[in-house]
Motif scaffolding. Sequence first.
Motif, PDB file in Angstrom:
ATOM      1  N   ASP A  75      28.649  17.659  14.065  1.00 56.82           N
ATOM      2  CA  ASP A  75      28.325  16.366  13.458  1.00 56.82           C
ATOM      3  C   ASP A  75      29.550  15.822  12.739  1.00 56.82           C
ATOM      4  OD1 ASP A  75      27.160  14.149  12.371  1.00 56.82           O
ATOM      5  OD2 ASP A  75      25.935  15.235  10.903  1.00 56.82           O
ATOM      6  N   ALA A  76      30.004  14.652  13.152  1.00 58.77           N
ATOM      7  CA  ALA A  76      31.185  14.034  12.539  1.00 58.77           C
ATOM      8  C   ALA A  76      30.813  12.998  11.482  1.00 58.77           C
ATOM      9  CB  ALA A  76      32.046  13.381  13.616  1.00 58.77           C
ATOM     10  N   THR A  77      29.523  12.866  11.171  1.00 63.38           N
ATOM     11  CA  THR A  77      29.075  11.886  10.183  1.00 63.38           C
ATOM     12  C   THR A  77      29.635  12.219   8.802  1.00 63.38           C
ATOM     13  OG1 THR A  77      27.010  11.637  11.420  1.00 63.38           O
ATOM     14  CG2 THR A  77      27.064  10.755   9.176  1.00 63.38           C
ATOM     15  N   ASP A  78      30.234  11.219   8.166  1.00 61.33           N
ATOM     16  CA  ASP A  78      30.776  11.357   6.804  1.00 61.33           C
ATOM     17  C   ASP A  78      31.870  12.421   6.695  1.00 61.33           C
ATOM     18  OD1 ASP A  78      28.969   9.422   5.892  1.00 61.33           O
ATOM     19  OD2 ASP A  78      27.414  10.932   5.537  1.00 61.33           O
ATOM     20  N   CYS A  79      32.476  12.785   7.804  1.00 57.80           N
ATOM     21  CA  CYS A  79      33.573  13.759   7.772  1.00 57.80           C
ATOM     22  C   CYS A  79      34.906  13.024   7.646  1.00 57.80           C
ATOM     23  CB  CYS A  79      33.576  14.616   9.035  1.00 57.80           C
ATOM     24  SG  CYS A  79      32.187  15.761   9.143  1.00 57.80           S
ATOM     25  N   GLN A  80      35.778  13.539   6.810  1.00 60.82           N
ATOM     26  CA  GLN A  80      37.071  12.910   6.592  1.00 60.82           C
ATOM     27  C   GLN A  80      38.111  13.434   7.576  1.00 60.82           C
ATOM     28  OE1 GLN A  80      38.015  13.630   2.480  1.00 60.82           O
ATOM     29  NE2 GLN A  80      36.515  12.154   1.721  1.00 60.82           N
ATOM     30  N   ASN A  81      39.147  12.624   7.774  1.00 63.55           N
ATOM     31  CA  ASN A  81      40.305  13.009   8.602  1.00 63.55           C
ATOM     32  C   ASN A  81      39.917  13.393  10.027  1.00 63.55           C
ATOM     33  OD1 ASN A  81      41.992  12.731   6.289  1.00 63.55           O
ATOM     34  ND2 ASN A  81      41.352  14.765   5.616  1.00 63.55           N
ATOM     35  N   ASP A  82      38.876  12.742  10.540  1.00 64.89           N
ATOM     36  CA  ASP A  82      38.440  12.962  11.928  1.00 64.89           C
ATOM     37  C   ASP A  82      37.982  14.394  12.203  1.00 64.89           C
ATOM     38  OD1 ASP A  82      38.965  10.306  12.624  1.00 64.89           O
ATOM     39  OD2 ASP A  82      41.072  10.745  13.024  1.00 64.89           O
ATOM     40  N   TYR A  83      37.582  15.116  11.161  1.00 67.38           N
ATOM     41  CA  TYR A  83      37.054  16.455  11.363  1.00 67.38           C
ATOM     42  C   TYR A  83      35.604  16.387  11.833  1.00 67.38           C
ATOM     43  CZ  TYR A  83      41.096  18.445   8.950  1.00 67.38           C
ATOM     44  OH  TYR A  83      42.366  18.818   8.589  1.00 67.38           O
ATOM     45  N   THR A  84      35.149  17.467  12.431  1.00 66.99           N
ATOM     46  CA  THR A  84      33.759  17.582  12.860  1.00 66.99           C
ATOM     47  C   THR A  84      33.117  18.760  12.149  1.00 66.99           C
ATOM     48  OG1 THR A  84      34.239  16.656  15.050  1.00 66.99           O
ATOM     49  CG2 THR A  84      32.221  17.942  14.821  1.00 66.99           C
ATOM     50  N   ALA A  85      31.961  18.530  11.557  1.00 64.23           N
ATOM     51  CA  ALA A  85      31.267  19.594  10.835  1.00 64.23           C
ATOM     52  C   ALA A  85      30.446  20.445  11.800  1.00 64.23           C
ATOM     53  CB  ALA A  85      30.362  18.994   9.768  1.00 64.23           C
ATOM     54  N   ILE A  86      30.312  21.721  11.455  1.00 67.72           N
ATOM     55  CA  ILE A  86      29.472  22.638  12.222  1.00 67.72           C
ATOM     56  C   ILE A  86      28.143  22.774  11.490  1.00 67.72           C
ATOM     57  CG2 ILE A  86      29.245  24.970  13.145  1.00 67.72           C
ATOM     58  CD1 ILE A  86      32.294  25.180  13.060  1.00 67.72           C
ATOM     59  N   CYS A 140      26.879  26.989   3.297  1.00 70.07           N
ATOM     60  CA  CYS A 140      26.452  25.703   3.856  1.00 70.07           C
ATOM     61  C   CYS A 140      26.029  24.751   2.737  1.00 70.07           C
ATOM     62  CB  CYS A 140      25.280  25.888   4.820  1.00 70.07           C
ATOM     63  SG  CYS A 140      25.707  26.782   6.330  1.00 70.07           S
ATOM     64  N   ASP A 141      26.205  23.449   2.984  1.00 73.50           N
ATOM     65  CA  ASP A 141      25.726  22.459   2.020  1.00 73.50           C
ATOM     66  C   ASP A 141      24.251  22.168   2.294  1.00 73.50           C
ATOM     67  OD1 ASP A 141      25.612  20.828   4.259  1.00 73.50           O
ATOM     68  OD2 ASP A 141      27.340  19.605   3.696  1.00 73.50           O
ATOM     69  N   LYS A 142      23.712  21.160   1.615  1.00 67.61           N
ATOM     70  CA  LYS A 142      22.278  20.872   1.758  1.00 67.61           C
ATOM     71  C   LYS A 142      21.910  20.377   3.157  1.00 67.61           C
ATOM     72  CE  LYS A 142      22.719  16.171  -0.109  1.00 67.61           C
ATOM     73  NZ  LYS A 142      22.257  15.242  -1.173  1.00 67.61           N
ATOM     74  N   HIS A 143      22.930  19.953   3.915  1.00 68.41           N
ATOM     75  CA  HIS A 143      22.691  19.521   5.297  1.00 68.41           C
ATOM     76  C   HIS A 143      22.981  20.653   6.290  1.00 68.41           C
ATOM     77  CE1 HIS A 143      22.205  15.457   3.827  1.00 68.41           C
ATOM     78  NE2 HIS A 143      23.399  15.502   3.248  1.00 68.41           N
ATOM     79  N   TYR A 144      23.200  21.850   5.756  1.00 69.27           N
ATOM     80  CA  TYR A 144      23.448  23.059   6.552  1.00 69.27           C
ATOM     81  C   TYR A 144      24.756  22.995   7.340  1.00 69.27           C
ATOM     82  CZ  TYR A 144      18.561  23.554   5.327  1.00 69.27           C
ATOM     83  OH  TYR A 144      17.387  23.607   4.628  1.00 69.27           O
TER      84      TYR A 144
END
Length: 223
Positions: free
Chosen positions: A107-118, A145-149
């Motif tokens: 998920d790349a939503t709200d990720c900075q510097n074009d990173y993708t979250a796992i 993990c954060d609240k969005h896992y």
Amino acid sequence: MQSTMVINCRNRTNAKNKGMECIFHSLNRHYIRMKKNERKENTNILFLVLDQLLKIMRSCDNLFNNLKPRLDFLGSYFDRIRVGQPTEYDINVILKFPINCGKIKLDATDCQNDYTAIVMPSDFRRLSLTPATASQGFTKTHSWCDKHYRLSVTKFRSWMQSTIDKAMNTLPQTDGYRVLKVKNKCFRIYSKTSGPANTITILKTDGSLIDIDLVPTFSFQLP
């Protein structure tokens, strides 16, 4: 007459090229190409130190041990494209979690510097809660993990650094170096954080250094 001049010019050009080729091979042999003996010596030291250090890390951290770490050798040296001396190595520490990787999402939503979250699946969240896996050290993963896992790479790397630190602290210290004994040989080493890697530096008896970048790597395959 003209053809003779062309032949003479070609001969001079070929002689010049051969001369340049000889110079290049001489430079490569003496200053660029890795010396066979040093390459063999450094590689032997690398494997001895890493094998022993990995054993100590596994004994110091239950979670690290249960992630069944293995080493993946990469970089210019192991790709056979390195020039210069074999004093720097890049090593991935591959860790595999007992989860269904097919449920991992990116998920790349709200990720900075074009990173993708796992985004980790429910399997991962249960590791710290289920008694069987909690007793294997997986309680440490509860805060990863954060609240969005979404997996925190920073916390993952921080845990890896703490595992290395614990292993290093079990070793005796001399002149600012930790001393690792392997097969009746003593190696002076120290560690530091360098970007995403944990760098292990080995001081050889001749005063030269070997730098090993250990990169913690979470291994999974997306469907």
